[in-house]
Write an enzyme that holds these catalytic residues in place. Structure first.
Site, PDB file in Angstrom:
ATOM      1  CG  HIS B  38      -2.249  -0.662   0.953  1.00 41.35           C
ATOM      2  ND1 HIS B  38      -2.376  -2.030   0.909  1.00 41.35           N
ATOM      3  CD2 HIS B  38      -3.486  -0.156   0.695  1.00 41.35           C
ATOM      4  CE1 HIS B  38      -3.645  -2.335   0.641  1.00 41.35           C
ATOM      5  NE2 HIS B  38      -4.340  -1.221   0.517  1.00 41.35           N
ATOM      6  CE  LYS B 103      -7.063 -10.786  11.278  1.00 38.64           C
ATOM      7  NZ  LYS B 103      -6.592 -10.147  12.501  1.00 38.64           N
TER       8      LYS B 103
END
Lengths: 280, 187
Positions: B38, B103
């Site tokens: 990222h 999650k």
């Protein structure tokens, strides 16, 4: 005088790493199955079914149950009458970890330090703790600790006036803040008392203790049961989707502390609670 | 509970039809990325470079898989905790990202950025062996030096995931717990 060979420690460490990755401990498996029967929220039931099925696949096909195959922790309990031949215990453990993580196609998640963050490419070093005892016991207690749950752990130095009520509130606060991040159903390991570092270490020991254990200290056994009920009444549920199965077990370790202090550490373990004990 | 079959790339209709709490079986191409990847994607955007894949209408899976064993299509591949990607996510949604699988809770900034544009799914944390078996094929397409954190193009079949945040801003992490507590209160 008991003699233990360096190479024996290497091999046992390697085997422990592989077993931890593929084979959910029986105590955790049994607890998951028992709590699945008690769960009444439908999505929560499905999540527990997936987790139980995953453990089965991992065991039968030798696939890591979790992609975070963890950082290895080893508690060494060594009798004063034990002699290690051929090298240091810590070097043997690290050699075993490197072998196991390579052979088992386990993920290497360890970086050299938190500033440079260069992957060591063999999942070493492990975190090794030593305890010297009388006699000739030589026991290695391993855990492979994932960081989803490790990151959600906290320690607080309370004043004595906070009392047990303050301890309980803190434990609940930590579990609520962890929420879905720590992969519930979780195991909550609590260190109570000691000093700053002793408290954290006790919490770790508690987090990797068997979930089938009954605490021999009656006061602590009762506190564990009360906290388990309190946590499971929060309704967080498996994966945080709502339900009663938030926590499989609360384990507490306690030690003497200072007149001025009440240290509390909460170390969370996920449902992939990987631990193996090797007795030499 | 019935499961909804969806395929990537996700169309506007598919996105609009999904509601928080839906159980979904996802098939098609998805891309893996976690913290380090990222950071590089955002650096590439800052430098006006093209991204290593066309992100428009695509889905990113926050996962760092285990190495693939000989004879298997892929290693174990469960979700990592999503909040660590929060700082980068709004920018990627601006670039056209419509789905994320991970999650755990997202920040308010991410939830705001998702509204009307993107969906956040949870995979089952710790069920990595089962999810790894849903991967039909895999190929590293960028940042190979990052090892487990490299960007992989995965073809998945029936990956079991759950809608956490839908386009309307509903959040299963809030509603699921609340509904459970309400059901207990009624008894």
């Amino acid at each position: 005088m008991k003699k233990v060979k360096y190479q024996e420690i290497v091999m046992q460490t390697k085997i422990a790493c592989l077993k931890m990755a593929y084979d959910l401990p029986e105590d955790v498996q049994a607890k998951l199955e028992a709590m699945r029967l008690e769960e009444d929220a439908i999505l929560a039931q499905e999540m527990l079914d997936i987790i139980i099925e995953n453990a089965k696949i991992a065991r039968l096909e030798s696939r890591p149950m979790c992609q975070d195959t963890g950082m290895v922790i080893c508690f060494v309990k060594m009798g004063q009458d034990v002699q290690i031949e051929g090298g240091s215990i810590e070097a043997a453990i690290n050699e075993g970890v490197a072998l196991g993580y390579d052979e088992g196609f386990l993920r290497k998640s360890v970086v050299n330090n938190p500033i440079d963050r260069i992957n060591t490419k063999n999942n070493t070093p492990a975190v090794v703790h030593f305890e010297v005892v009388e006699g000739d016991d030589f026991i290695l207690e391993f855990a492979a600790k994932g960081f989803g749950s490790e990151n959600m752990s906290q320690l607080k130095m309370f004043p004595p006036a906070a009392g047990l009520a303050g301890v309980k509130e803190f434990v609940k606060k930590v579990v609520i803040e962890a929420g879905p991040n720590a992969c519930p159903p979780i195991i909550v390991g609590i260190g109570l008392g000691g000093t700053f570092e002793k408290c954290a270490l006790m919490a770790k020991k508690a987090a990797i203790r068997s979930v089938a254990d009954v605490n021999p200290n009656e006061t602590l056994a009762q506190l564990e049961a009360e906290l388990l009920t309190d946590i499971n009444e929060l309704g967080i549920g498996p994966q945080g989707f709502g339900g009663k199965t938030t926590c499989l077990k609360v384990n507490i370790e306690m030690y003497a502390t200072h007149i001025a202090g009440l240290p509390v550490a909460v170390n969370i373990n996920c449902h992939a609670a990987r631990h193996v004990k090797v007795v030499f | 509970m019935s499961k909804i079959q969806i395929n990537t790339p996700l169309s506007k209709d598919t996105l609009q039809s999904l509601k928080a709490g839906d159980q979904v079986l996802l098939s098609g191409i998805i891309y893996t990325a976690r913290d380090a990847a990222h950071a590089r994607l955002i650096a590439a955007l800052d430098n006006n470079e093209t991204l290593p894949f066309d992100i428009k209408d695509q889905v990113i899976y926050y996962v760092g898989p285990t190495p693939t064993k000989p004879g298997q299509a892929f290693g174990s591949a469960g979700p990592t905790t999503s909040y660590r990607m929060d700082a980068y996510t709004p920018r990627l949604i601006e670039e056209g990202l419509v789905g994320m699988i991970g999650k755990g809770k997202r920040s308010q900034e991410v939830k705001d950025a998702m509204k009307g544009k993107a969906i956040y799914f949870a995979a089952v944390g710790g069920a990595a062996a089962l999810m790894g078996k849903c991967v039909v094929s895999a190929e590293v397409i960028a940042y190979d030096d990052l090892g487990a954190e490299a960007i992989r193009k995965l073809e998945v079949k029936d990956l079991p995931i759950i809608v956490i945040n839908d386009l309307l801003g509903n959040d299963l992490y809030l509603s699921g717990q609340a509904a459970y507590l309400e059901s207990k209160g009624d008894k």
